[in-house]
Design a protein around this motif. Sequence first.
Motif, PDB file in Angstrom:
ATOM      1  N   MET A 145       0.857  -1.167   0.000  1.00  0.00           N
ATOM      2  CA  MET A 145       0.000   0.000   0.000  1.00  0.00           C
ATOM      3  C   MET A 145       0.906   1.234   0.000  1.00  0.00           C
ATOM      4  N   SER A 146       0.542   2.197  -0.803  1.00  0.00           N
ATOM      5  CA  SER A 146       1.378   3.388  -0.897  1.00  0.00           C
ATOM      6  C   SER A 146       1.199   4.256   0.351  1.00  0.00           C
ATOM      7  N   ALA A 147       2.152   5.139   0.565  1.00  0.00           N
ATOM      8  CA  ALA A 147       2.129   6.014   1.742  1.00  0.00           C
ATOM      9  C   ALA A 147       0.939   6.971   1.694  1.00  0.00           C
ATOM     10  N   LYS A 148       0.582   7.439   0.493  1.00  0.00           N
ATOM     11  CA  LYS A 148      -0.549   8.356   0.373  1.00  0.00           C
ATOM     12  C   LYS A 148      -1.860   7.669   0.777  1.00  0.00           C
ATOM     13  N   ARG A 149      -2.050   6.435   0.308  1.00  0.00           N
ATOM     14  CA  ARG A 149      -3.272   5.700   0.658  1.00  0.00           C
ATOM     15  C   ARG A 149      -3.325   5.408   2.153  1.00  0.00           C
ATOM     16  N   LEU A 150      -2.198   5.060   2.719  1.00  0.00           N
ATOM     17  CA  LEU A 150      -2.146   4.777   4.149  1.00  0.00           C
ATOM     18  C   LEU A 150      -2.459   6.036   4.955  1.00  0.00           C
ATOM     19  N   LEU A 151      -1.921   7.168   4.534  1.00  0.00           N
ATOM     20  CA  LEU A 151      -2.195   8.436   5.207  1.00  0.00           C
ATOM     21  C   LEU A 151      -3.669   8.824   5.060  1.00  0.00           C
ATOM     22  N   LEU A 152      -4.249   8.648   3.877  1.00  0.00           N
ATOM     23  CA  LEU A 152      -5.654   8.942   3.646  1.00  0.00           C
ATOM     24  C   LEU A 152      -6.539   8.041   4.511  1.00  0.00           C
ATOM     25  N   PHE A 153      -6.221   6.769   4.558  1.00  0.00           N
ATOM     26  CA  PHE A 153      -6.981   5.820   5.386  1.00  0.00           C
ATOM     27  C   PHE A 153      -6.910   6.217   6.857  1.00  0.00           C
ATOM     28  N   ALA A 154      -5.749   6.610   7.330  1.00  0.00           N
ATOM     29  CA  ALA A 154      -5.577   7.015   8.731  1.00  0.00           C
ATOM     30  C   ALA A 154      -6.376   8.283   9.029  1.00  0.00           C
ATOM     31  N   CYS A 155      -6.364   9.239   8.112  1.00  0.00           N
ATOM     32  CA  CYS A 155      -7.123  10.486   8.312  1.00  0.00           C
ATOM     33  C   CYS A 155      -8.620  10.229   8.349  1.00  0.00           C
ATOM     34  N   VAL A 156      -9.114   9.430   7.422  1.00  0.00           N
ATOM     35  CA  VAL A 156     -10.541   9.131   7.381  1.00  0.00           C
ATOM     36  C   VAL A 156     -10.951   8.370   8.634  1.00  0.00           C
ATOM     37  N   THR A 157     -10.157   7.411   9.048  1.00  0.00           N
ATOM     38  CA  THR A 157     -10.460   6.655  10.263  1.00  0.00           C
ATOM     39  C   THR A 157     -10.476   7.571  11.478  1.00  0.00           C
ATOM     40  N   PHE A 158      -9.553   8.492  11.565  1.00  0.00           N
ATOM     41  CA  PHE A 158      -9.484   9.418  12.694  1.00  0.00           C
ATOM     42  C   PHE A 158     -10.657  10.378  12.712  1.00  0.00           C
ATOM     43  N   LEU A 159     -11.066  10.854  11.535  1.00  0.00           N
ATOM     44  CA  LEU A 159     -12.100  11.888  11.455  1.00  0.00           C
ATOM     45  C   LEU A 159     -13.532  11.356  11.473  1.00  0.00           C
ATOM     46  N   THR A 160     -13.739  10.063  11.333  1.00  0.00           N
ATOM     47  CA  THR A 160     -15.110   9.557  11.264  1.00  0.00           C
ATOM     48  C   THR A 160     -15.866   9.773  12.559  1.00  0.00           C
ATOM     49  N   GLY A 161     -15.206   9.876  13.686  1.00  0.00           N
ATOM     50  CA  GLY A 161     -15.877  10.124  14.948  1.00  0.00           C
ATOM     51  C   GLY A 161     -16.081  11.593  15.241  1.00  0.00           C
ATOM     52  N   CYS A 162     -15.637  12.450  14.382  1.00  0.00           N
ATOM     53  CA  CYS A 162     -15.678  13.885  14.609  1.00  0.00           C
ATOM     54  C   CYS A 162     -16.915  14.495  13.961  1.00  0.00           C
ATOM     55  N   ASP A 163     -17.681  15.272  14.723  1.00  0.00           N
ATOM     56  CA  ASP A 163     -18.871  15.934  14.177  1.00  0.00           C
ATOM     57  C   ASP A 163     -18.506  16.932  13.088  1.00  0.00           C
ATOM     58  N   ALA A 164     -17.367  17.555  13.190  1.00  0.00           N
ATOM     59  CA  ALA A 164     -16.937  18.535  12.187  1.00  0.00           C
ATOM     60  C   ALA A 164     -16.769  17.879  10.819  1.00  0.00           C
ATOM     61  N   PHE A 165     -16.345  16.621  10.812  1.00  0.00           N
ATOM     62  CA  PHE A 165     -16.186  15.880   9.558  1.00  0.00           C
ATOM     63  C   PHE A 165     -17.530  15.767   8.845  1.00  0.00           C
ATOM     64  N   TYR A 166     -18.565  15.377   9.586  1.00  0.00           N
ATOM     65  CA  TYR A 166     -19.898  15.256   8.999  1.00  0.00           C
ATOM     66  C   TYR A 166     -20.435  16.618   8.569  1.00  0.00           C
ATOM     67  N   ASP A 167     -20.225  17.636   9.390  1.00  0.00           N
ATOM     68  CA  ASP A 167     -20.723  18.974   9.070  1.00  0.00           C
ATOM     69  C   ASP A 167     -20.031  19.547   7.839  1.00  0.00           C
ATOM     70  N   THR A 168     -18.727  19.341   7.724  1.00  0.00           N
ATOM     71  CA  THR A 168     -17.963  19.867   6.598  1.00  0.00           C
ATOM     72  C   THR A 168     -18.434  19.255   5.282  1.00  0.00           C
ATOM     73  N   LEU A 169     -18.661  17.944   5.283  1.00  0.00           N
ATOM     74  CA  LEU A 169     -19.088  17.255   4.065  1.00  0.00           C
ATOM     75  C   LEU A 169     -20.608  17.254   3.898  1.00  0.00           C
ATOM     76  N   GLU A 170     -21.324  17.904   4.832  1.00  0.00           N
ATOM     77  CA  GLU A 170     -22.775  17.977   4.819  1.00  0.00           C
ATOM     78  C   GLU A 170     -23.409  16.597   4.741  1.00  0.00           C
ATOM     79  N   ILE A 171     -22.865  15.661   5.519  1.00  0.00           N
ATOM     80  CA  ILE A 171     -23.384  14.302   5.625  1.00  0.00           C
ATOM     81  C   ILE A 171     -24.163  14.223   6.936  1.00  0.00           C
ATOM     82  N   PRO A 172     -25.390  13.699   6.916  1.00  0.00           N
ATOM     83  CA  PRO A 172     -26.122  13.571   8.182  1.00  0.00           C
ATOM     84  C   PRO A 172     -25.431  12.571   9.109  1.00  0.00           C
ATOM     85  N   ASN A 173     -25.248  12.954  10.352  1.00  0.00           N
ATOM     86  CA  ASN A 173     -24.599  12.101  11.336  1.00  0.00           C
ATOM     87  C   ASN A 173     -25.676  11.286  12.044  1.00  0.00           C
ATOM     88  N   PRO A 174     -25.717   9.960  11.833  1.00  0.00           N
ATOM     89  CA  PRO A 174     -26.778   9.143  12.439  1.00  0.00           C
ATOM     90  C   PRO A 174     -26.720   9.133  13.964  1.00  0.00           C
TER      91      PRO A 174
END
Length: 132
Positions: A1-30
């Motif tokens: 796995m490339s370093a960019k994909r690993l970094l992207l995966f780590a960022c997405v995993t870290f931000l999924t619990g953050c309300d700001a992530f949902y608000d920024t992407l305008e995704i409803p937070n269940p």
Amino acid sequence: MSAKRLLLFACVTFLTGCDAFYDTLEIPNPNKAKAEAKAIGAACRHSGRSLEDCYYLHPDLEKAAIYEGWREMNEYMLEKELPTVPAQLVPNEPQVTAKPLERNEPLIPSLARPANGQNASAPAPAAAGGGH
């Protein structure tokens, strides 16, 4: 796995619990929607509103979460012997208070089964001997 994909995966995993992530992407937070519906259900019970009234006033919210909040507040109020606190902001609305549920009382009395085991809402059998 490339370093960019690993970094992207780590960022997405870290931000999924953050309300700001949902608000920024305008995704409803269940989780946020469920917590809000639960809080509204608890507030309805605390103010003496029936569960059906709460469903009617908030048709866009998840009914299961409203019920969960209403039930938890009902149990808490029974345990602590707390009175309802009627709403003061709507002066023209009639004050209707919900009766606390007893521990073994069904939520909808019409669905309770009578002692003979038949459903209370089932139609009575027709009399023998013909029609109209």
